[in-house]
Scaffold this active site. Sequence first.
Site, PDB file in Angstrom:
ATOM      1  N   HIS A 176       0.814  -1.227   0.000  1.00 38.00           N
ATOM      2  CA  HIS A 176       0.000   0.000   0.000  1.00 38.00           C
ATOM      3  C   HIS A 176       0.841   1.267   0.000  1.00 38.00           C
ATOM      4  CE1 HIS A 176      -4.045  -1.805   0.677  1.00 38.00           C
ATOM      5  NE2 HIS A 176      -3.286  -2.831   1.014  1.00 38.00           N
ATOM      6  N   ASP A 204       3.378   9.391  -0.886  1.00 37.35           N
ATOM      7  CA  ASP A 204       2.192   8.639  -0.480  1.00 37.35           C
ATOM      8  C   ASP A 204       2.000   7.504  -1.463  1.00 37.35           C
ATOM      9  OD1 ASP A 204      -0.051   8.174   1.105  1.00 37.35           O
ATOM     10  OD2 ASP A 204      -0.723  10.264   1.000  1.00 37.35           O
TER      11      ASP A 204
HETATM   12  C1  GDG Z   1      -2.253   3.880   3.328  1.00 36.81           C
HETATM   13  C2  GDG Z   1      -1.240   4.540   2.375  1.00 36.81           C
HETATM   14  C3  GDG Z   1      -2.922   4.442   0.547  1.00 36.81           C
HETATM   15  C4  GDG Z   1      -8.913  10.144   7.731  1.00 36.81           C
HETATM   16  N1  GDG Z   1      -9.444  10.912   8.699  1.00 36.81           N
HETATM   17  C5  GDG Z   1     -10.673  10.454   8.929  1.00 36.81           C
HETATM   18  C6  GDG Z   1     -10.903   9.360   8.085  1.00 36.81           C
HETATM   19  N2  GDG Z   1      -9.812   9.196   7.372  1.00 36.81           N
HETATM   20  C7  GDG Z   1      -9.705   8.179   6.305  1.00 36.81           C
HETATM   21  C8  GDG Z   1      -9.771   8.855   4.956  1.00 36.81           C
HETATM   22  C9  GDG Z   1      -9.142   7.805   4.058  1.00 36.81           C
HETATM   23  C10 GDG Z   1      -8.170   7.107   5.002  1.00 36.81           C
HETATM   24  O1  GDG Z   1      -8.498   7.487   6.343  1.00 36.81           O
HETATM   25  C11 GDG Z   1      -6.745   7.579   4.775  1.00 36.81           C
HETATM   26  O2  GDG Z   1      -6.296   6.980   3.595  1.00 36.81           O
HETATM   27  P1  GDG Z   1      -5.026   7.526   2.827  1.00 36.81           P
HETATM   28  O3  GDG Z   1      -4.962   6.838   1.536  1.00 36.81           O
HETATM   29  O4  GDG Z   1      -5.180   9.012   2.644  1.00 36.81           O
HETATM   30  O5  GDG Z   1      -3.767   7.295   3.760  1.00 36.81           O
HETATM   31  P2  GDG Z   1      -3.140   6.147   4.758  1.00 36.81           P
HETATM   32  O6  GDG Z   1      -3.919   5.996   6.002  1.00 36.81           O
HETATM   33  O7  GDG Z   1      -1.721   6.577   4.952  1.00 36.81           O
HETATM   34  O8  GDG Z   1      -3.205   4.770   3.928  1.00 36.81           O
HETATM   35  C12 GDG Z   1      -1.949   5.353   1.311  1.00 36.81           C
HETATM   36  C13 GDG Z   1      -3.820   3.671   1.499  1.00 36.81           C
HETATM   37  O9  GDG Z   1      -3.051   2.979   2.495  1.00 36.81           O
HETATM   38  C14 GDG Z   1      -4.667   2.636   0.754  1.00 36.81           C
HETATM   39  O10 GDG Z   1      -3.872   1.786  -0.021  1.00 36.81           O
HETATM   40  O11 GDG Z   1      -3.734   5.268  -0.275  1.00 36.81           O
HETATM   41  O12 GDG Z   1      -1.011   5.906   0.405  1.00 36.81           O
HETATM   42  O13 GDG Z   1      -0.341   5.396   3.121  1.00 36.81           O
HETATM   43  O14 GDG Z   1     -10.083   6.873   3.619  1.00 36.81           O
HETATM   44  O15 GDG Z   1     -11.107   9.157   4.657  1.00 36.81           O
HETATM   45  N3  GDG Z   1     -12.052   8.654   8.053  1.00 36.81           N
HETATM   46  C15 GDG Z   1     -13.038   9.053   8.888  1.00 36.81           C
HETATM   47  N4  GDG Z   1     -12.887  10.108   9.737  1.00 36.81           N
HETATM   48  C16 GDG Z   1     -11.736  10.849   9.780  1.00 36.81           C
HETATM   49  O16 GDG Z   1     -11.617  11.809  10.519  1.00 36.81           O
HETATM   50  N5  GDG Z   1     -14.191   8.368   8.901  1.00 36.81           N
END
Ligand code: GDG
Length: 462
Positions: A157, A365
């Site tokens: 990821h 990322d």
């Molecule tokens: C890893 C990789 C890759 C955040 N704040 C709240 C909330 N979130 C949710 C977002 C989003 C998720 O968390 C974060 O996903 P990201 O992709 O931005 O980042 P990582 O956590 O670092 O994830 C990344 C991912 O895996 C998938 O393969 O894209 O690059 O680092 O869905 O919405 N959700 C809620 N409340 C919040 O305050 N409900």
Amino acid sequence: MSRLIIVSNRVQPPTGEGGGNQGGLAVALSAALLESSGIWFGWSGETTEQFSGHINMQRNYGVTTATIDLEEQDVEEYYNGYANRTLWPLFHYRVDIAEFESGFAEGYERVNTRFAETLEPLIEPDDLVWVHDYHLFPLGQRLRERGIGNRIGFFLHIPWPPYQLLLSLPNHRQLVETLFDYDVVGFQTADSLENFLEYVRQEMGGTTDGDGRVTVGDRSIVAIACPIGIDTANFVEASQSAGARYTCYRMRQSANGRDMIVGVDRLDYSKGLEERFLGYERYLATHEQQHGEVFLLQIAPPSRGDVQSYQEIRASLDALSGRINGAFADIEWVPIRYVNRGYPRDRLAGIYRAARIGLVTPLRDGMNLVAKEYVAAQDPEDPGVLILSRFAGAAEQMTDALLINPHSPEEICDAITRALAMPLEERIARWRKLMDNIEAEDVMWWRRRFTEALEKAPQMAA
Ligand code: GDG
């Protein structure tokens, strides 16, 4: 259809709220498990005095989960240690803060062996096994050592770092060799895939062909770029729910005619939050007439608080937001609303929709799902503008965003200026193209693409 066994560090079973509070990844994997009567295996998040290998099987809304407890030392060395203090920084190009402790590496090996030992009896001959992420690189190899001949896939990821950077990891070759016990290895982007292939060619004398076959000695695997998407239909629905509409309305009321810029990120140094604040500060410093007309809402729920670099980034953001607000706020306007808590998914969708700009500035990322969620939540007739770091994996697909270099406060400042002035016609045209991609390459597409590649892979002899 073969039964699917998903293995990841943590397990997120469905909550029965129609995916309302479950992330897109969990929704997609749960759907796959339901279809195939599969099992989701991982750490429970709990600790136990002495590891017993006891599996806690549960069934939630049709999805079977199997979890194990780990010892405190396991969590310290494997999770807080090797995964989050060695691999995470290094794979996000932060060799300067990566810690190389041999104890971490031992704990990582031990936990991967524990995962393999407890998982092995659950695997039946025709099962497909799909291992997720950097916590579990060696798991495939541990399973092969136990005679598991099933098709096993691995998806990373996070980014795969450039060849020269990876050389700073002690025993890097041993880690990369473990990938050759999988049948299919998936990366988020063509860029990560190319970095991996470069390592294999330079360091292992491996060869690659046009079909994604990578061969080292007598072992061949399939390596693919398979970008993860969001559950687009579900997110669009969430953005039109009563909760989202109410939140959007409240946000607009509290904005009081001001344009809102939104950022949503786990509090993590890879997300470029300091750089974002500095870019916005530059905007405020150079656009005095805009004071009182715009504000930044930054939602940043804390994560990995046991790790020192996470405590440091938190302190630094507290100071930076305080400094900027101190310098620019007046009695009726605060330029940054900085919030250290999370919100339910439907409310998040409403917040995205109320924002004129989605500001996503990671320094590195794997993908970045927030960029995709921001787009999915927009009003098609009056969409906001996505400003996206070119160093997010999502930038490979989302070329109609305003792409910026997050290290440059000027580029962030100029992009904010341009986004706020962008005519409706251009906003709609850009949004439509972004949305077309998010709809076509959603999380179900990603899951199918990976599992189909795995099903096609020739089964190796045990
Ligand atoms: C890893 C990789 C890759 C955040 N704040 C709240 C909330 N979130 C949710 C977002 C989003 C998720 O968390 C974060 O996903 P990201 O992709 O931005 O980042 P990582 O956590 O670092 O994830 C990344 C991912 O895996 C998938 O393969 O894209 O690059 O680092 O869905 O919405 N959700 C809620 N409340 C919040 O305050 N409900």
